[in-house]
Write an enzyme that holds these catalytic residues in place. Structure first.
Site, PDB file in Angstrom:
ATOM      1  N   ARG A  60       0.808  -1.085   0.101  1.00  0.00           N
ATOM      2  CA  ARG A  60       0.058   0.031   0.266  1.00  0.00           C
ATOM      3  C   ARG A  60       0.847   1.273  -0.120  1.00  0.00           C
ATOM      4  O   ARG A  60       0.430   2.321  -0.805  1.00  0.00           O
ATOM      5  CB  ARG A  60      -0.923   0.069   1.302  1.00  0.00           C
ATOM      6  CG  ARG A  60      -1.735   0.966   1.191  1.00  0.00           C
ATOM      7  CD  ARG A  60      -3.263   0.710   2.338  1.00  0.00           C
ATOM      8  NE  ARG A  60      -4.014   1.927   2.282  1.00  0.00           N
ATOM      9  CZ  ARG A  60      -4.280   2.687   3.080  1.00  0.00           C
ATOM     10  NH1 ARG A  60      -3.715   2.563   4.318  1.00  0.00           N
ATOM     11  NH2 ARG A  60      -5.514   3.524   3.071  1.00  0.00           N
ATOM     12  N   HIS A  64       0.366   4.423  -2.512  1.00  0.00           N
ATOM     13  CA  HIS A  64       0.231   5.786  -2.014  1.00  0.00           C
ATOM     14  C   HIS A  64       1.378   6.746  -2.447  1.00  0.00           C
ATOM     15  O   HIS A  64       1.109   7.754  -2.548  1.00  0.00           O
ATOM     16  CB  HIS A  64       0.182   5.852  -0.586  1.00  0.00           C
ATOM     17  CG  HIS A  64      -1.272   5.527  -0.240  1.00  0.00           C
ATOM     18  ND1 HIS A  64      -1.964   5.940   0.832  1.00  0.00           N
ATOM     19  CD2 HIS A  64      -2.360   4.601  -0.825  1.00  0.00           C
ATOM     20  CE1 HIS A  64      -3.250   5.340   0.899  1.00  0.00           C
ATOM     21  NE2 HIS A  64      -3.549   4.507  -0.022  1.00  0.00           N
ATOM     22  N   VAL A  68       0.721   9.989  -5.597  1.00  0.00           N
ATOM     23  CA  VAL A  68       1.043  11.498  -5.329  1.00  0.00           C
ATOM     24  C   VAL A  68       2.259  12.034  -5.949  1.00  0.00           C
ATOM     25  O   VAL A  68       3.348  11.680  -5.523  1.00  0.00           O
ATOM     26  CB  VAL A  68       0.988  11.656  -3.829  1.00  0.00           C
ATOM     27  CG1 VAL A  68       1.177  13.138  -3.219  1.00  0.00           C
ATOM     28  CG2 VAL A  68      -0.192  10.970  -3.277  1.00  0.00           C
ATOM     29  N   ASN A  92      -3.859   8.787   4.680  1.00  0.00           N
ATOM     30  CA  ASN A  92      -2.674   7.912   5.435  1.00  0.00           C
ATOM     31  C   ASN A  92      -2.732   8.157   6.760  1.00  0.00           C
ATOM     32  O   ASN A  92      -2.065   7.158   7.260  1.00  0.00           O
ATOM     33  CB  ASN A  92      -1.499   8.827   4.813  1.00  0.00           C
ATOM     34  CG  ASN A  92      -1.177   8.767   3.185  1.00  0.00           C
ATOM     35  OD1 ASN A  92      -1.424   7.588   2.793  1.00  0.00           O
ATOM     36  ND2 ASN A  92      -0.342   9.708   2.643  1.00  0.00           N
ATOM     37  N   HIS A 194      -6.305  -5.626  -2.514  1.00  0.00           N
ATOM     38  CA  HIS A 194      -7.107  -5.951  -1.442  1.00  0.00           C
ATOM     39  C   HIS A 194      -7.511  -7.401  -1.374  1.00  0.00           C
ATOM     40  O   HIS A 194      -8.164  -7.744  -0.479  1.00  0.00           O
ATOM     41  CB  HIS A 194      -8.369  -5.062  -1.575  1.00  0.00           C
ATOM     42  CG  HIS A 194      -8.374  -3.723  -1.505  1.00  0.00           C
ATOM     43  ND1 HIS A 194      -9.103  -2.528  -1.694  1.00  0.00           N
ATOM     44  CD2 HIS A 194      -7.085  -2.704  -1.357  1.00  0.00           C
ATOM     45  CE1 HIS A 194      -8.787  -1.505  -1.316  1.00  0.00           C
ATOM     46  NE2 HIS A 194      -7.521  -1.493  -1.149  1.00  0.00           N
ATOM     47  N   THR A 195      -6.765  -8.145  -1.872  1.00  0.00           N
ATOM     48  CA  THR A 195      -6.527  -9.747  -1.663  1.00  0.00           C
ATOM     49  C   THR A 195      -5.694  -9.682  -0.410  1.00  0.00           C
ATOM     50  O   THR A 195      -5.458 -10.705   0.193  1.00  0.00           O
ATOM     51  CB  THR A 195      -5.949 -10.680  -2.779  1.00  0.00           C
ATOM     52  OG1 THR A 195      -5.881 -11.917  -2.264  1.00  0.00           O
ATOM     53  CG2 THR A 195      -4.819 -10.081  -2.969  1.00  0.00           C
ATOM     54  N   THR A 244      -8.543 -14.729   3.482  1.00  0.00           N
ATOM     55  CA  THR A 244      -7.253 -15.145   3.338  1.00  0.00           C
ATOM     56  C   THR A 244      -6.135 -13.786   3.229  1.00  0.00           C
ATOM     57  O   THR A 244      -5.639 -13.493   2.026  1.00  0.00           O
ATOM     58  CB  THR A 244      -6.676 -16.028   2.330  1.00  0.00           C
ATOM     59  OG1 THR A 244      -7.275 -15.351   1.100  1.00  0.00           O
ATOM     60  CG2 THR A 244      -7.324 -17.256   2.616  1.00  0.00           C
TER      61      THR A 244
HETATM   62  C1  HEM Z   1      -9.144   1.823  -6.128  1.00  0.00           C
HETATM   63  C2  HEM Z   1      -9.073   2.516  -4.979  1.00  0.00           C
HETATM   64  C3  HEM Z   1      -8.610   2.251  -3.529  1.00  0.00           C
HETATM   65  C4  HEM Z   1      -9.138   2.552  -2.458  1.00  0.00           C
HETATM   66  C5  HEM Z   1     -10.467   3.412  -2.400  1.00  0.00           C
HETATM   67  C6  HEM Z   1      -8.441   2.154  -1.524  1.00  0.00           C
HETATM   68  C7  HEM Z   1      -8.783   2.207  -0.245  1.00  0.00           C
HETATM   69  C8  HEM Z   1      -8.152   1.445   1.024  1.00  0.00           C
HETATM   70  C9  HEM Z   1      -8.560   1.606   2.269  1.00  0.00           C
HETATM   71  C10 HEM Z   1      -9.906   2.593   2.859  1.00  0.00           C
HETATM   72  C11 HEM Z   1      -7.954   0.561   2.977  1.00  0.00           C
HETATM   73  C12 HEM Z   1      -7.860   0.741   4.511  1.00  0.00           C
HETATM   74  C13 HEM Z   1      -7.243   1.747   5.322  1.00  0.00           C
HETATM   75  C14 HEM Z   1      -7.311   1.680   6.631  1.00  0.00           C
HETATM   76  O1  HEM Z   1      -7.676   0.914   7.290  1.00  0.00           O
HETATM   77  O2  HEM Z   1      -6.981   2.935   7.455  1.00  0.00           O
HETATM   78  C15 HEM Z   1      -7.064  -0.016   2.245  1.00  0.00           C
HETATM   79  C16 HEM Z   1      -6.121  -0.670   2.397  1.00  0.00           C
HETATM   80  C17 HEM Z   1      -5.273  -1.448   1.683  1.00  0.00           C
HETATM   81  N1  HEM Z   1      -5.021  -1.090   0.220  1.00  0.00           N
HETATM   82 FE1  HEM Z   1      -6.439  -0.107  -0.674  1.00  0.00          FE
HETATM   83  N2  HEM Z   1      -7.435   1.254  -1.857  1.00  0.00           N
HETATM   84  C18 HEM Z   1      -7.491   1.274  -3.093  1.00  0.00           C
HETATM   85  C19 HEM Z   1      -6.743   0.792  -4.198  1.00  0.00           C
HETATM   86  C20 HEM Z   1      -5.506   0.230  -3.756  1.00  0.00           C
HETATM   87  C21 HEM Z   1      -4.251  -0.416  -4.502  1.00  0.00           C
HETATM   88  C22 HEM Z   1      -4.157   0.155  -6.130  1.00  0.00           C
HETATM   89  C23 HEM Z   1      -3.597  -1.323  -3.735  1.00  0.00           C
HETATM   90  C24 HEM Z   1      -2.370  -1.698  -4.072  1.00  0.00           C
HETATM   91  C25 HEM Z   1      -1.936  -2.423  -5.567  1.00  0.00           C
HETATM   92  C26 HEM Z   1      -4.212  -1.278  -2.650  1.00  0.00           C
HETATM   93  C27 HEM Z   1      -3.460  -2.150  -1.431  1.00  0.00           C
HETATM   94  C28 HEM Z   1      -4.107  -1.922  -0.170  1.00  0.00           C
HETATM   95  C29 HEM Z   1      -3.495  -2.847   0.874  1.00  0.00           C
HETATM   96  C30 HEM Z   1      -2.534  -4.007   0.772  1.00  0.00           C
HETATM   97  C31 HEM Z   1      -4.482  -2.560   2.067  1.00  0.00           C
HETATM   98  C32 HEM Z   1      -4.128  -3.285   3.297  1.00  0.00           C
HETATM   99  C33 HEM Z   1      -2.841  -2.423   4.028  1.00  0.00           C
HETATM  100  C34 HEM Z   1      -2.814  -3.123   5.472  1.00  0.00           C
HETATM  101  O3  HEM Z   1      -3.401  -4.061   5.921  1.00  0.00           O
HETATM  102  O4  HEM Z   1      -1.937  -2.431   6.042  1.00  0.00           O
HETATM  103  N3  HEM Z   1      -5.031  -0.373  -2.604  1.00  0.00           N
HETATM  104  N4  HEM Z   1      -7.351   0.730   0.858  1.00  0.00           N
END
Ligand code: HEM
Ligand SMILES: *[C@@H]1O[C@H](CO)[C@@H](O)[C@H](O)[C@H]1NC(C)=O
Ligand SMILES: *[C@@H]1O[C@H](CO)[C@@H](O)[C@H](O)[C@H]1NC(C)=O
Length: 323
Positions: A60, A64, A68, A92, A194-195, A244
């Site tokens: 993530r 991010h 930006v 963030n 998000h897998t 998972t």
């Molecule tokens: C399409 C638009 C996207 C939105 C609106 C979005 C939004 C979010 C949000 C709200 C969370 C949880 C944050 C929190 O708990 O504070 C999250 C977690 C995460 N996102 Fe996304 N995301 C997007 C795309 C992506 C992309 C493109 C990736 C990577 C290729 C990604 C990878 C992740 C990962 C791995 C997590 C879990 C992080 C952790 O457990 O520390 N996301 N995302």
């Protein structure tokens, strides 16, 4: 003779079609520090053994960073008197994590290379790739393009306006990705990030308590996720995106087919109306190999966003500060 001309033409066309980035190269560190990539991988591996979730957080961070002002390590900069950085921007704050692992990688790689030659932006790209491969296996390993340099500034305002929030509709997601040079296929494939990992209750509360008839959510899924996310309080309680959270698989997409997307923005990718996005979710759900192929291609595309190269920017000595 005619066939020779056709051959030349075909070779020229194929050469033009291969997406290359004139500046980044997979071999950037091969001569200057051949140990760099193996050292980074071993620190990532150790960090994931220490805390299973951390590789998701590293993936993530790269996303991010890239969204930006391009993949320039700007997300890693602490606030200074001259600028307020990206760490306190809404998407963030209390949310992105993994900064101390990045410090650990930087220290190890600079020590192995005997001088600071690997940029913080490249460290994020490599750590994201290694994490995905560790959670997903060899199918998910790809050659990262390298040679990014680090920004000398960061912007909280840019982070607030460029990162998509979970409340976004499908069309808002599409235009946000488009503004970064990414298409619908990239959007659906990259959302497959998000897998892995978890989301805080505050990011999906509206969705699971929304009684609107148009809200596409499985009632049993809504009821069970309310157990980790009460109507008030518990903002930081964590819910995995799929069953998972430490395995790269296609369960994320299968969940969407069953109206079990965790974030509003996740479920926006599948509404069962036969759109391009719906079809991609169906395709990735049933074909892990197609998902792996597309995810890797889109990760490379995302990693190519506006890198600083040549004499632009710098190679930071400490990822949290400009030199
Ligand atoms: C399409 C638009 C996207 C939105 C609106 C979005 C939004 C979010 C949000 C709200 C969370 C949880 C944050 C929190 O708990 O504070 C999250 C977690 C995460 N996102 Fe996304 N995301 C997007 C795309 C992506 C992309 C493109 C990736 C990577 C290729 C990604 C990878 C992740 C990962 C791995 C997590 C879990 C992080 C952790 O457990 O520390 N996301 N995302
Ligand atoms: C702020 O910017 C000035 C001028 O570019 C520079 O000399 C100074 O070191 C910067 N201060 C910090 C804390 O980064
Ligand atoms: C509830 O869901 C509907 C349909 O997705 C949406 O239009 C509305 O804005 C949502 N309300 C809240 C409070 O999230």
């Amino acid at each position: 003779m005619a066939s020779f001309h056709i051959l030349v033409l075909v070779v020229a066309m194929v050469t033009l079609m291969i997406p290359t980035n004139a500046n980044l190269s997979p071999h950037f560190y091969d001569k200057v520090c051949p140990q760099a990539l193996p050292v980074i991988k071993s620190v990532v591996q150790r960090a994931i053994i220490r805390e299973r979730r951390i590789g998701a957080s590293l993936l993530r961070l790269h996303f991010h960073d890239c969204f930006v002002n391009g993949c320039d390590g700007s997300i890693l900069l602490d606030d200074t008197r001259n600028f307020t950085g990206e760490k306190t921007a809404l998407p963030n704050l209390n949310s992105v994590r993994g900064f101390s692992v990045v410090d650990e990688i930087k220290e190890a790689v600079d020590k192995a290379c005997k001088r600071p030659v690997v940029s913080c932006a490249d460290i994020l790209a490599i750590a994201a790739r290694d994490s995905v491969a560790i959670y997903g296996g060899p199918h998910y390993w790809y050659q990262v393009l390298l040679g990014r340099r680090d920004a000398r500034t960061a912007s909280k305002a840019a982070a607030n306006s460029n990162l998509p929030p979970p409340s976004f509709s499908f069309s808002q997601l599409v235009s946000n990705f488009k503004s970064h040079g990414l298409n619908v296929r990239d959007l659906v494939a990259l959302s497959g990030g998000h897998t892995l990992g978890f989301a805080r209750c505050s990011t999906f509360r509206n969705r699971i308590y929304n009684a609107s008839n148009n809200n596409i959510i499985d009632p049993k899924f809504a009821a069970s996720s309310r157990k980790t996310c009460p109507r008030s309080g518990g903002d930081n309680n964590l819910h995995p995106f799929d069953a998972t959270p430490a395995r790269v698989d296609t369960a994320y997409y299968t969940n969407l087919l069953h109206k079990k997307g965790l974030l509003h923005s996740d479920q926006e990718l599948f509404k069962g109306k036969g759109t391009e996005s719906d079809k991609l979710v169906q395709l990735y759900s049933r074909s892990p190999l197609v998902f792996a192929t597309d995810f890797k291609a889109s990760m490379i595309k995302m990693g190519n966003m506006k890198p600083l190269t040549g004499k632009k920017g710098e190679i930071r000595c400490n990822c949290r500060r400009v030199n």
